[in-house]
Design a protein around this motif. Structure first.
Motif, PDB file in Angstrom:
ATOM      1  N   GLU A 167     -13.186   9.544   0.444  1.00  0.00           N
ATOM      2  CA  GLU A 167     -13.676   9.022  -0.845  1.00  0.00           C
ATOM      3  C   GLU A 167     -13.165   7.604  -0.928  1.00  0.00           C
ATOM      4  N   MET A 168     -14.087   6.640  -0.916  1.00  0.00           N
ATOM      5  CA  MET A 168     -13.624   5.266  -0.803  1.00  0.00           C
ATOM      6  C   MET A 168     -13.662   4.508  -2.116  1.00  0.00           C
ATOM      7  N   GLY A 169     -12.818   3.517  -2.182  1.00  0.00           N
ATOM      8  CA  GLY A 169     -12.802   2.644  -3.344  1.00  0.00           C
ATOM      9  C   GLY A 169     -12.253   1.297  -2.934  1.00  0.00           C
ATOM     10  N   GLY A 170     -12.257   0.328  -3.848  1.00  0.00           N
ATOM     11  CA  GLY A 170     -11.768  -0.997  -3.515  1.00  0.00           C
ATOM     12  C   GLY A 170     -10.767  -1.494  -4.533  1.00  0.00           C
ATOM     13  N   VAL A 171     -10.740  -2.820  -4.787  1.00  0.00           N
ATOM     14  CA  VAL A 171      -9.774  -3.361  -5.748  1.00  0.00           C
ATOM     15  C   VAL A 171     -10.210  -3.127  -7.183  1.00  0.00           C
ATOM     16  N   GLU A 172     -11.496  -3.193  -7.398  1.00  0.00           N
ATOM     17  CA  GLU A 172     -11.988  -2.873  -8.744  1.00  0.00           C
ATOM     18  C   GLU A 172     -13.472  -2.515  -8.670  1.00  0.00           C
ATOM     19  N   PRO A 173     -13.976  -1.822  -9.701  1.00  0.00           N
ATOM     20  CA  PRO A 173     -15.366  -1.397  -9.651  1.00  0.00           C
ATOM     21  C   PRO A 173     -16.316  -2.590  -9.716  1.00  0.00           C
ATOM     22  N   ALA A 174     -17.432  -2.457  -9.020  1.00  0.00           N
ATOM     23  CA  ALA A 174     -18.474  -3.472  -9.088  1.00  0.00           C
ATOM     24  C   ALA A 174     -19.751  -2.772  -9.513  1.00  0.00           C
ATOM     25  N   LYS A 175     -20.767  -3.548  -9.778  1.00  0.00           N
ATOM     26  CA  LYS A 175     -22.053  -2.926 -10.084  1.00  0.00           C
ATOM     27  C   LYS A 175     -22.476  -2.140  -8.860  1.00  0.00           C
TER      28      LYS A 175
ATOM     29  N   ILE B  60      -8.514  -1.632  -0.385  1.00  0.00           N
ATOM     30  CA  ILE B  60      -9.376  -0.512  -0.006  1.00  0.00           C
ATOM     31  C   ILE B  60      -8.600   0.768  -0.279  1.00  0.00           C
ATOM     32  N   SER B  61      -9.310   1.763  -0.732  1.00  0.00           N
ATOM     33  CA  SER B  61      -8.622   3.051  -0.900  1.00  0.00           C
ATOM     34  C   SER B  61      -9.466   4.138  -0.246  1.00  0.00           C
ATOM     35  N   CYS B  62      -8.795   5.154   0.207  1.00  0.00           N
ATOM     36  CA  CYS B  62      -9.502   6.268   0.846  1.00  0.00           C
ATOM     37  C   CYS B  62      -8.726   7.534   0.557  1.00  0.00           C
ATOM     38  N   THR B  63      -9.414   8.480  -0.003  1.00  0.00           N
ATOM     39  CA  THR B  63      -8.798   9.789  -0.182  1.00  0.00           C
ATOM     40  C   THR B  63      -9.495  10.718   0.798  1.00  0.00           C
ATOM     41  N   LEU B  64      -8.751  11.136   1.791  1.00  0.00           N
ATOM     42  CA  LEU B  64      -9.351  11.956   2.845  1.00  0.00           C
ATOM     43  C   LEU B  64      -9.162  13.432   2.531  1.00  0.00           C
ATOM     44  N   LYS B  65     -10.265  14.139   2.620  1.00  0.00           N
ATOM     45  CA  LYS B  65     -10.234  15.566   2.359  1.00  0.00           C
ATOM     46  C   LYS B  65     -11.416  16.188   3.080  1.00  0.00           C
TER      47      LYS B  65
ATOM     48  N   GLY C 187       0.812  -1.207   0.000  1.00  0.00           N
ATOM     49  CA  GLY C 187       0.000   0.000   0.000  1.00  0.00           C
ATOM     50  C   GLY C 187       0.840   1.249   0.000  1.00  0.00           C
ATOM     51  N   ARG C 188       0.135   2.329  -0.009  1.00  0.00           N
ATOM     52  CA  ARG C 188       0.835   3.612  -0.091  1.00  0.00           C
ATOM     53  C   ARG C 188      -0.088   4.671   0.508  1.00  0.00           C
ATOM     54  N   VAL C 189       0.470   5.513   1.334  1.00  0.00           N
ATOM     55  CA  VAL C 189      -0.287   6.650   1.855  1.00  0.00           C
ATOM     56  C   VAL C 189       0.433   7.887   1.345  1.00  0.00           C
ATOM     57  N   GLY C 190      -0.156   8.505   0.355  1.00  0.00           N
ATOM     58  CA  GLY C 190       0.486   9.690  -0.220  1.00  0.00           C
ATOM     59  C   GLY C 190      -0.053  10.953   0.408  1.00  0.00           C
ATOM     60  N   ASP C 191       0.727  11.985   0.339  1.00  0.00           N
ATOM     61  CA  ASP C 191       0.309  13.304   0.841  1.00  0.00           C
ATOM     62  C   ASP C 191      -0.312  13.234   2.230  1.00  0.00           C
ATOM     63  N   LEU C 192       0.271  12.420   3.067  1.00  0.00           N
ATOM     64  CA  LEU C 192      -0.274  12.319   4.426  1.00  0.00           C
ATOM     65  C   LEU C 192      -0.031  13.626   5.176  1.00  0.00           C
ATOM     66  N   ARG C 193      -1.061  14.121   5.798  1.00  0.00           N
ATOM     67  CA  ARG C 193      -0.912  15.311   6.623  1.00  0.00           C
ATOM     68  C   ARG C 193      -1.616  15.063   7.945  1.00  0.00           C
ATOM     69  N   LEU C 194      -0.828  15.081   9.011  1.00  0.00           N
ATOM     70  CA  LEU C 194      -1.415  14.963  10.340  1.00  0.00           C
ATOM     71  C   LEU C 194      -1.361  16.337  10.996  1.00  0.00           C
ATOM     72  N   GLU C 195      -2.435  16.728  11.626  1.00  0.00           N
ATOM     73  CA  GLU C 195      -2.410  17.944  12.430  1.00  0.00           C
ATOM     74  C   GLU C 195      -2.738  17.528  13.850  1.00  0.00           C
ATOM     75  N   ASN C 196      -1.885  17.944  14.770  1.00  0.00           N
ATOM     76  CA  ASN C 196      -2.027  17.493  16.154  1.00  0.00           C
ATOM     77  C   ASN C 196      -2.106  15.967  16.198  1.00  0.00           C
ATOM     78  N   TRP C 197      -1.324  15.344  15.362  1.00  0.00           N
ATOM     79  CA  TRP C 197      -1.169  13.889  15.263  1.00  0.00           C
ATOM     80  C   TRP C 197      -2.435  13.188  14.774  1.00  0.00           C
TER      81      TRP C 197
ATOM     82  N   VAL D 295      -5.594  14.703   8.619  1.00  0.00           N
ATOM     83  CA  VAL D 295      -6.573  15.607   8.023  1.00  0.00           C
ATOM     84  C   VAL D 295      -6.692  15.372   6.519  1.00  0.00           C
ATOM     85  N   SER D 296      -5.614  14.874   5.941  1.00  0.00           N
ATOM     86  CA  SER D 296      -5.746  14.529   4.525  1.00  0.00           C
ATOM     87  C   SER D 296      -4.696  13.500   4.138  1.00  0.00           C
ATOM     88  N   PHE D 297      -5.053  12.653   3.216  1.00  0.00           N
ATOM     89  CA  PHE D 297      -4.121  11.703   2.625  1.00  0.00           C
ATOM     90  C   PHE D 297      -4.794  11.058   1.428  1.00  0.00           C
ATOM     91  N   ASP D 298      -3.972  10.348   0.687  1.00  0.00           N
ATOM     92  CA  ASP D 298      -4.485   9.610  -0.451  1.00  0.00           C
ATOM     93  C   ASP D 298      -3.922   8.202  -0.268  1.00  0.00           C
TER      94      ASP D 298
END
Lengths: 196, 705
Positions: free
Chosen positions: B653-661, B643-648, B574-584, B587-590
């Motif tokens: 914004e959640m997603g998984g391994v691939e799109p489903a119906k 699982i994916s989560c883009t926090l903003k 996995g990968r957590v990009g643009d991680l930003r913690l405020e007061n630990w 608040v945002s990451f991808d």
């Protein structure tokens, strides 16, 4: 000739259209709500929880019914608020003011300082400050006002309307007073001191 | 009989002329009874060396022999020793003597115009002997500033002396009086009462020697800016000066403060049960342009004791040409709490506790230089949000700090017994050798600082304050630290594995520490890499951490066991990009986590894990029927999960391994029994998601029907 006249008319219309000013009014209600949340946080008050509260309440109880309801994770509501107060700069200012409030509270309570009419902190009764705290209070008030000014400016800026700063300020001015603790002092519109 | 005269001869010859006249009147007077009973002389303008009187009138009533009852009045008297004129002074003498050589009065009353003294009349005795050029006044019981003042004043030729004793003199009224008298005073507010003794002697306008003692009680003062304030002051100020050597004044003085408090912009001084005593010698050049002291001694019980010497240039361009302070001892706890905290408004300093002792030498001018010894110093910084949480601390700091503004200073050596970062990251004993001069500081050689069971190896460390800001250079590495210690220290679920890192470079810019290099955490049988770590406002109100995190080849079985997530086998990347913690707090990451493409390990997932994942995705497996049917199986097979989560803005914004119906696959089934988990909610409230994860890791029992 007709063509020229038509073109002229068209150009005139274009000009007219270009002159139409689109007024974007200051979203007073949203701003007020945002200000209340910020002020409550700074003053260390519990803000009445919104939509989230119900959901977390359910999750905290462990039981069959709860788990079933739990399946329905609430989708996030209104993700983009109409009035944005959520930027790193605003959060930082808010955290600093919250921290500083720990030191300021005693002086609000003693009546030494109070909320001024311009959404700033003002010295009300310097004699209520013991000598050993005099410099400290002066410094705290100076720093607090610098942060407050920066906050109002940052909020106006975060919403893309730096010119809203006076409205943001007057909103906060009202909210500070509304949220002030019992016995704290504030300045009314005429500038005279009143006690909550 | 009335004799009227206008004497306008040269000033110096006046007294003898006047006496000739008096002599003449005395000759006229009969020896006993009858004849002339009184004389009124209109002397008009009189003047002498340094003085002048206008409209002088002398009225004499004879009592016999040389004894006389007389009065002397003027409309205005000026004297070079007085800063302003005396208006309508008058002396009524009831027991006086008028002889050929002197005019005296042993019992008289002086009256002066209003505005200067509390009462217009007060007793006076005086002697005037023009032959000896002697003039003496004894004022007793002058009421001034609500108190009483006794004043003896004597002029002989060009020599003069004065002795003043005052009791219960109100400073504010005294100040008003002095202002009325034309004395220019600094713009100070003064209140309170003093007892004072002042002896002073001089020649012409210059004082040549003097001594004073001022006892004060409940005195208050403030300067116009309110920067210098004193309250409830009680103590004593005394001193003496001499102009024995023609070129300079020299002397000594001492100040003892028994009670009260003084606030200055640099320190708060309050005896608080232990008196503050300052004494010093002083010397002032004849031109009054240079002041020096060589033995200033300050002592405040066990709090602070220092001696100092210095040289100051006064006049048009004042400055300090020399100043050295030698600190005998400074109790840091009291010094920080009582002297320094009241002048700082920083919430951080408010939450700092310091203990131990300091001594050493400070040379402030001409060339700043410092040598300070630390003895058993402790520093404890708590969070300033009022929670009392610890931020960092050191115990048993010892050593010596050397610093010079110009040129190299001796090496500084600091050691400590123990320390900690935040609540639980323990720092072991170590010593640093540093070189400090000018605006910079350099680590003398490679140093290891024990951190938990590993250590931070500093190869190079340089700090420099430039005009453009702070410059920092660091190079080092972190030897392996057990993750179970780290996780325990941070209050996480216990993790096994180790943390290590290489830090080739640290830079500091805009208040943020930027770490180049990679921190490596070996955990869950795989690796977590932390890159582009940036720390901002680390000890401030809102610490910010930014980083890029990569997870490689983590073993899901160990991971899920650690967090009581149920059981999943297989690998995870996995990968957590643009991680930003405020007061630990994030608040945002991808972020995205998924089964690696080439993973050949066994892929099984337990019923409980299925339930937990379903929970997170906001979806269920396909309905109640499937669930009751699936309940028969303890675990399922899967081909891929993710699982994916883009926090903003608080929304994931959640997603998984691939799109489903209608959604996305969180788990894509494979093998037997096979299970698919599909998530429906694309947008989830981050706070709720975190609550759920916490609940899961705390072992809330899921119920599967």
């Amino acid at each position: 000739m007709k063509l020229i006249r038509a073109t002229g008319l068209f150009a005139g219309l274009m000009l007219l259209a270009a002159c139409v000013t689109i007024n974007i009014y200051f979203p007073a209600a949203q701003a007020e709500e945002a200000a209340e949340q910020i002020v409550d946080d700074i003053l260390g008050k519990q803000s009445p929880a919104k939509d989230k509260g119900a959901a977390t309440g359910v999750i905290r109880t462990h039981g069959l019914a709860a788990r079933i309801v739990d399946f329905l994770i609430p989708a996030a509501h209104a993700a983009q608020p109409d009035f944005n107060v959520n930027t790193p700069e605003i959060r930082k200012l808010q955290a600093r003011m919250k921290q500083r409030h720990q030191s300021l509270r005693a002086f609000y309570e003693s009546g030494a300082i109070g909320f001024g009419g311009d959404a700033q902190v003002k010295m009300r009764d310097a004699s209520a400050v013991p000598l050993r705290d005099k410099n400290k209070v002066k410094g705290l008030v100076r720093d607090e006002n610098a942060d407050r000014n920066a906050l109002y400016k940052a909020i106006a800026g975060a919403n893309g309307h730096p010119e809203w700063e006076p409205e943001v300020r007057s909103t906060f001015s009202r909210v500070w007073v509304e949220r002030a603790g019992r016995g704290w002092w504030y300045q009314d519109t005429s500038g005279s001191w009143k006690q909550r | 009989m009335i004799v009227e005269t206008d004497i306008s001869r040269p000033a110096s010859s006046l007294p003898s002329g006047l006496f000739s006249l008096l002599l003449f009147i005395l000759l006229l007077a009969p020896r006993s009874g009858g004849g002339v009973q009184g004389v009124e002389l209109f002397l008009g303008k009189l003047s002498g060396a340094g003085w002048k009187a206008e409209d002088v009138v002398l009225r004499i009533d004879w009592a016999g022999d040389a004894r006389a009852v007389y009065s002397l009045a003027a409309s205005r008297v000026e004297h070079s020793l007085l800063s302003g004129p005396l208006l309508s002074p008058r002396i009524d003498c009831s027991e006086g003597r008028l002889t050929g050589g002197e005019l005296s009065c042993s019992k008289g009353e002086m009256t002066v115009g209003k505005g200067i003294l509390d009462k217009e009349k007060f007793p006076v005795a005086f002697l005037w002997d023009p032959g000896k050029a002697l003039m003496r006044f004894d004022f007793d019981q002058v009421a001034i500033g609500n108190g009483r003042l006794a004043l003896d004043f004597q002029i002989k030729g060009d020599l003069w002396s004065a002795a003043i004793r005052g009791k219960g003199v109100d400073l504010r009224q005294l100040q008003d009086t002095l202002v009325v008298m034309g004395v220019s005073l600094p713009d100070f507010t003064l209140e309170g009462r003093v007892n004072l003794t002042l002896n002073i002697a001089g020649r012409q306008r210059l004082p040549t020697r003097g001594d004073w003692e001022l006892r004060f009680d409940r005195v208050l003062f403030s300067d116009s800016s309110g920067e210098l304030l004193g309250e409830e002051l009680q103590g004593r100020w005394q001193g003496a000066f001499d102009r024995s050597r023609e070129e300079a004044y020299s002397g000594n003085m001492s100040l003892e403060l028994d009670a009260g408090a003084i606030l200055t912009p640099y320190a708060f001084l309050a005896p608080d049960g232990e008196k503050i005593a300052v004494s010093t010698d002083f010397g002032l050049t004849a031109q009054l342009d240079q002041l020096r002291f060589s033995r200033l001694h300050y002592r405040h019980g066990e709090v602070l004791e220092f001696t100092s010497r210095g040289e100051l240039v006064l006049g048009a361009s004042p400055g300090i040409t020399g100043l050295a302070v030698s600190i005998q001892h400074a109790g840091l706890s009291d010094l920080v709490e009582n002297y320094l905290k009241p002048v700082f408004s920083s919430p951080m300093i408010e939450q700092m506790r310091v203990s131990g002792n300091l001594s050493g030498e400070l040379l402030l001018a001409p060339e700043p230089q410092v040598a300070l010894n630390l003895k058993d110093v402790g520093v404890e910084q708590s969070d300033s949000d009022g929670s009392g949480r610890k931020v960092f601390g050191f115990e048993g700091l010892d050593g010596v700090l050397h610093w010079r503004e110009n040129g190299p200073a001796a090496a500084s050596l600091i050691s400590w017994q123990s320390g900690h970062l935040f609540e639980g990251i323990e720092i072991g004993p170590s010593a640093l050798s540093l070189q400090a001069s000018g605006q910079g500081m350099t680590l003398s050689g490679p140093t290891g600082i024990p951190v938990l069971d590993g250590s931070l190896q500093a190869e190079r460390f340089e700090l420099e304050q430039l005009d453009s800001g702070l410059r920092l250079a660091f190079q080092g590495y972190l030897t392996p630290i057990s993750m179970n210690l780290v996780s325990r220290a941070l209050g996480w679920p216990e993790l096994s594995g180790v943390l290590s890192g290489m830090v080739p470079r640290v830079s500091y810019e805009d208040g943020a520490l930027q770490f180049d290099g990679t921190m490596l955490i070996r955990v869950f049988d795989g690796r977590i890499l932390i890159k582009a770590l940036r720390l901002e406002d680390l000890l401030g109100a809102l610490p910010v951490l930014q980083a890029e995190i990569e997870l490689r080849e983590l073993d899901l079985e160990t991971l899920t066991k650690t967090f009581s997530f149920g059981k999943i086998t297989g690998r995870l990347e996995g990968r957590v990009g643009d991680l930003r913690l405020e007061n630990w707090r994030p608040v945002s990451f991808d972020a995205r986590f998924n089964t690696p493409g080439e993973d050949r390990s066994r892929h099984r997932i337990s019923q409980r894990a299925v339930d937990n994942i379903s929970d997170l995705g906001g979806s269920g497996i396909s309905g109640a029927i499937s669930r009751s049917f699936l309940k028969m199986f303890k675990e399922f097979g899967y081909s891929r999960l993710g699982i994916s989560c883009t926090l903003k803005q608080g929304v994931c914004e959640m997603g998984g391994v691939e799109p489903a119906k209608q959604g996305y696959y969180l788990v894509k089934g494979g093998g037997i029994p096979r299970i698919d988990i599909v998530g429906f909610n694309r947008r989830t409230d981050w706070g709720v998601l975190v609550d759920k994860l916490v609940d899961i890791s705390e072992g809330a029992t899921p119920v599967v029907q």
